[in-house]
Design an enzyme around this catalytic site. Sequence first.
Site, short mmCIF file in Angstrom:
data_model
loop_
_atom_site.label_atom_id
_atom_site.label_comp_id
_atom_site.label_asym_id
_atom_site.label_seq_id
_atom_site.Cartn_x
_atom_site.Cartn_y
_atom_site.Cartn_z
N ASN A 144 24.41 4.57 -1.50
CA ASN A 144 24.86 3.26 -0.87
C ASN A 144 24.82 3.53 0.56
O ASN A 144 25.97 3.45 1.75
CB ASN A 144 26.53 2.22 -0.97
CG ASN A 144 26.31 2.22 -2.23
OD1 ASN A 144 25.71 1.42 -3.27
ND2 ASN A 144 27.31 2.78 -3.22
N GLU A 145 23.67 3.18 0.84
CA GLU A 145 23.55 3.35 2.48
C GLU A 145 23.52 2.66 3.12
O GLU A 145 24.54 1.08 3.33
CB GLU A 145 22.06 3.37 2.68
CG GLU A 145 21.40 4.54 2.43
CD GLU A 145 21.10 6.18 2.40
OE1 GLU A 145 22.25 6.24 3.21
OE2 GLU A 145 20.27 6.63 2.13
N PRO A 146 23.98 2.56 5.09
CA PRO A 146 23.92 1.74 5.51
C PRO A 146 23.79 0.80 5.36
O PRO A 146 22.65 0.30 4.83
CB PRO A 146 24.05 1.87 6.94
CG PRO A 146 23.45 3.57 6.54
CD PRO A 146 23.82 3.88 5.50
#
Length: 250
Positions: A144-146
């Site tokens: 879950n990236e930025p």
Amino acid sequence: MFKNASEASQVVATEIATLVRERASAGKPCVLGLATGSTPMGVYRELIRMHRDENLSLRNVVTFNLDEYFPMAPDAAQSYVRFMNENLFDHVDVLSENVHIPDGTIAEESVGKFCDDYESKIAAAGGIDLQLLGIGRTGHIGFNEPRSDADTVTRMVVLNSVTRNDAAENFDGLENVPHHAVTMGVQTILNAQRIRLMAYGEHKSAIVERTVCGDITESIPATFLQQHGDVRFLMDDAAASKLNLSNTSK
Ligand code: GLP
């Protein structure tokens, strides 16, 4: 905070073993959310040791891994399926039908359905009892990236360039690192009863400080963990070195 990763790993492995045994005595399954990367390897080594030397059985354990690169063949060197087999599953008595890892081989048009089914399987298993996490230098948990919000569920994501760079060595060059991954969402992770995040090494100290002491923001998805009622961060001194705990009210 711990002197080193192996002390922290032992604490996490002991907590897992206690939970697995409690559930087994009650005739119940234990649902574990598992992570890959270098960080959880010590926990897996300790669980294997407990299985071998202390009669720990994982026959009542149901596992859901956080993520997998997409596309990814299960036997490829960088595959999280292969990682889990080599670092845990091949050495313990977990039942193969109880193991779940996002599939990096499915056709792109089927990924949405696969992800919905993954969520349904977690729900059908009764939800995750304990979720293991590492943390990426972007503040990602799972992949879950930025800009991953608190309501995200299992889905296909685009990998951040920092994450791809960090993986480049494993893939023998940046050009070989996939651009996509399938990951549980932030909400999927927050739904776990307990969350244990491990972070080791100086290179994690800045993101650990930001995650623990900073405001909750989707630009650092790990900050959403501050909202969880039973989350623990287990760190070595190097990863904890930027924390000024007297400054935090969290
Ligand atoms: C990858 C994984 C994450 C992991 C992170 C950190 O991005 N998808 O789950 O937390 O790497 O890896 P390491 O533990 O090797 O530092």
